[in-house]
Design a protein around this motif. Structure first.
Motif, PDB file in Angstrom:
ATOM      1  N   ALA A 108     -15.221  -9.834   2.021  1.00  0.00           N
ATOM      2  CA  ALA A 108     -16.570 -10.145   2.486  1.00  0.00           C
ATOM      3  C   ALA A 108     -17.337  -8.879   2.861  1.00  0.00           C
ATOM      4  N   ALA A 109     -16.647  -7.897   3.439  1.00  0.00           N
ATOM      5  CA  ALA A 109     -17.323  -6.694   3.923  1.00  0.00           C
ATOM      6  C   ALA A 109     -17.517  -5.647   2.838  1.00  0.00           C
ATOM      7  N   TRP A 110     -16.509  -5.485   1.981  1.00  0.00           N
ATOM      8  CA  TRP A 110     -16.516  -4.367   1.035  1.00  0.00           C
ATOM      9  C   TRP A 110     -16.473  -4.779  -0.425  1.00  0.00           C
ATOM     10  N   GLY A 111     -16.619  -6.049  -0.695  1.00  0.00           N
ATOM     11  CA  GLY A 111     -16.707  -6.499  -2.082  1.00  0.00           C
ATOM     12  C   GLY A 111     -15.454  -6.221  -2.884  1.00  0.00           C
ATOM     13  N   ASP A 112     -15.579  -5.433  -3.927  1.00  0.00           N
ATOM     14  CA  ASP A 112     -14.489  -5.216  -4.888  1.00  0.00           C
ATOM     15  C   ASP A 112     -13.592  -4.024  -4.548  1.00  0.00           C
ATOM     16  N   THR A 113     -13.691  -3.478  -3.357  1.00  0.00           N
ATOM     17  CA  THR A 113     -12.776  -2.385  -2.966  1.00  0.00           C
ATOM     18  C   THR A 113     -11.336  -2.883  -3.060  1.00  0.00           C
ATOM     19  N   PRO A 114     -10.483  -2.227  -3.857  1.00  0.00           N
ATOM     20  CA  PRO A 114      -9.102  -2.721  -4.033  1.00  0.00           C
ATOM     21  C   PRO A 114      -8.317  -2.702  -2.726  1.00  0.00           C
ATOM     22  N   CYS A 115      -7.437  -3.678  -2.581  1.00  0.00           N
ATOM     23  CA  CYS A 115      -6.506  -3.724  -1.448  1.00  0.00           C
ATOM     24  C   CYS A 115      -5.096  -3.761  -2.007  1.00  0.00           C
ATOM     25  N   HIS A 116      -4.428  -2.616  -1.999  1.00  0.00           N
ATOM     26  CA  HIS A 116      -3.063  -2.540  -2.499  1.00  0.00           C
ATOM     27  C   HIS A 116      -2.107  -3.107  -1.446  1.00  0.00           C
ATOM     28  N   SER A 117      -1.048  -3.723  -1.920  1.00  0.00           N
ATOM     29  CA  SER A 117      -0.060  -4.275  -0.994  1.00  0.00           C
ATOM     30  C   SER A 117       0.916  -3.189  -0.542  1.00  0.00           C
ATOM     31  N   ASP A 118       1.239  -3.192   0.743  1.00  0.00           N
ATOM     32  CA  ASP A 118       2.324  -2.327   1.187  1.00  0.00           C
ATOM     33  C   ASP A 118       3.642  -2.934   0.714  1.00  0.00           C
ATOM     34  N   VAL A 119       4.660  -2.122   0.560  1.00  0.00           N
ATOM     35  CA  VAL A 119       5.946  -2.620   0.050  1.00  0.00           C
ATOM     36  C   VAL A 119       6.919  -2.935   1.173  1.00  0.00           C
ATOM     37  N   PHE A 120       6.574  -2.576   2.414  1.00  0.00           N
ATOM     38  CA  PHE A 120       7.495  -2.770   3.537  1.00  0.00           C
ATOM     39  C   PHE A 120       7.810  -4.247   3.751  1.00  0.00           C
ATOM     40  N   HIS A 121       6.779  -5.083   3.820  1.00  0.00           N
ATOM     41  CA  HIS A 121       6.988  -6.483   4.160  1.00  0.00           C
ATOM     42  C   HIS A 121       7.779  -7.214   3.072  1.00  0.00           C
ATOM     43  N   ILE A 122       7.465  -6.969   1.807  1.00  0.00           N
ATOM     44  CA  ILE A 122       8.171  -7.676   0.731  1.00  0.00           C
ATOM     45  C   ILE A 122       9.612  -7.182   0.635  1.00  0.00           C
ATOM     46  N   GLN A 123       9.856  -5.904   0.928  1.00  0.00           N
ATOM     47  CA  GLN A 123      11.228  -5.402   0.918  1.00  0.00           C
ATOM     48  C   GLN A 123      12.052  -6.049   2.016  1.00  0.00           C
ATOM     49  N   ARG A 124      11.458  -6.211   3.199  1.00  0.00           N
ATOM     50  CA  ARG A 124      12.160  -6.889   4.284  1.00  0.00           C
ATOM     51  C   ARG A 124      12.506  -8.323   3.875  1.00  0.00           C
ATOM     52  N   GLN A 125      11.575  -8.993   3.226  1.00  0.00           N
ATOM     53  CA  GLN A 125      11.799 -10.371   2.791  1.00  0.00           C
ATOM     54  C   GLN A 125      12.910 -10.432   1.750  1.00  0.00           C
ATOM     55  N   CYS A 126      12.903  -9.475   0.820  1.00  0.00           N
ATOM     56  CA  CYS A 126      13.924  -9.447  -0.225  1.00  0.00           C
ATOM     57  C   CYS A 126      15.301  -9.099   0.348  1.00  0.00           C
ATOM     58  N   GLU A 127      15.355  -8.207   1.314  1.00  0.00           N
ATOM     59  CA  GLU A 127      16.634  -7.838   1.922  1.00  0.00           C
ATOM     60  C   GLU A 127      17.228  -8.991   2.716  1.00  0.00           C
TER      61      GLU A 127
END
Length: 283
Positions: A108-127
């Motif tokens: 809403a604030a920045w339109g199409d500015t990309p937001c990359h995902s951090d890998v920390f949370h998904i790695q914790r979930q996978c572990e």
């Protein structure tokens, strides 16, 4: 203050001192020029039940946002990001988790500015997944061993038949559970080491490996859908955001190769070399 320091001061005065300091700090913060920030990091910290919205510049680690709020929805995030925009904040991209409110606010604030995902949370979930499956598998094996011991004692009294059916079921569950745990652990280790590692293959290769891991999880999902499906769906839905860092890395390595007038593969090989201990024979 009176008993320990011998100073007479009212509670109101004690309250006013940090309030005055906070007002001065707030005025200074609002005057900061944030236009130099190219990569922003956003997250939510929880102080008890209340979320604290946090924003940090990746390069300088300057914290330009740290505020306790009642909500962490898109409107709340969007309001604070718009305030930061008035101070010049316009990053090339941001890095954050998959929080819906956070991402909606940025959209809403920045339109199409990309937001990359951090890998920390998904790695914790996978572990956590193979660890949970491993605990369940060890529980199955323990139950089987206890049944075998009981049958061994009952056989001497000619009463083993009553445990036979339960032992058969325990043996049928034991081996597949350990095999599933081994497979899932292998897949999640590949995912962390070969796909999400900073030093690794090109973006296109990571995409192929990523899809392979997702397909393999899907093929085993029927064995424990309640635990495997959430991880598989999370990976499937976040693939492009999770691998966005690899595209940035490819561009940077290509720029180094061009500046040094050497092949891209040579620069990547030097990058991958840093995965090995400097004292190892392979290094």
């Amino acid at each position: 203050m009176r008993d320990l320091l011998g100073v007479s001061v009212s509670v109101g005065s004690v309250h006013e001192v940090p309030q005055w300091a906070a007002q001065q700090a707030g005025a200074i913060n609002r005057e900061q020029d944030l236009s130099g920030s190219r990569v922003s990091l956003h997250d939510e910290i929880f102080q008890g039940a209340r979320p604290v919205l946090a924003g940090v510049d990746a390069q300088s680690t300057d914290c330009y946002l740290l505020t306790a709020e009642k909500h962490r929805d898109g409107d709340t995030w969007g309001m604070h990001l718009l305030d930061a925009s008035r101070q010049g904040l316009a990053p090339d991209y941001t890095i954050a988790d998959a929080g819906q409110g956070l991402r909606a606010g940025q959209k809403a604030a920045w339109g199409d500015t990309p937001c990359h995902s951090d890998v920390f949370h998904i790695q914790r979930q996978c572990e956590a997944l193979p660890n949970t499956l491993g605990n369940l598998a060890r529980g199955d094996r323990t139950r089987r061993q206890k049944l075998e011991a009981r049958i061994g004692r009952a056989r001497a009294r000619c009463r083993a038949r009553r445990f036979a059916a339960a032992l058969g079921q325990a043996r049928q569950a034991d081996a597949p559970a350990h095999e599933l745990t081994r497979d899932i652990r292998t897949l999640t280790q590949w995912f962390s080491h070969d796909i999400l590692a900073l030093a690794g293959p090109v973006f296109a290769t990571r995409q192929i490996l990523f899809d392979f891991v997702v397909d393999e999880l899907l093929g085993r999902e029927h064995q424990d859908a309640r635990r495997i499906r959430p991880v598989r769906v999370a990976l499937q839905n976040q693939r492009d955001d999770l691998l966005a860092f690899a595209g940035v890395l490819d561009e940077k390595l290509a720029a180094i190769a061009q500046a040094a007038n050497v092949p891209d593969d040579l620069v990547r090989a030097a990058c991958v070399l840093h995965r090995k201990p400097t004292t190892s024979p392979a290094y």
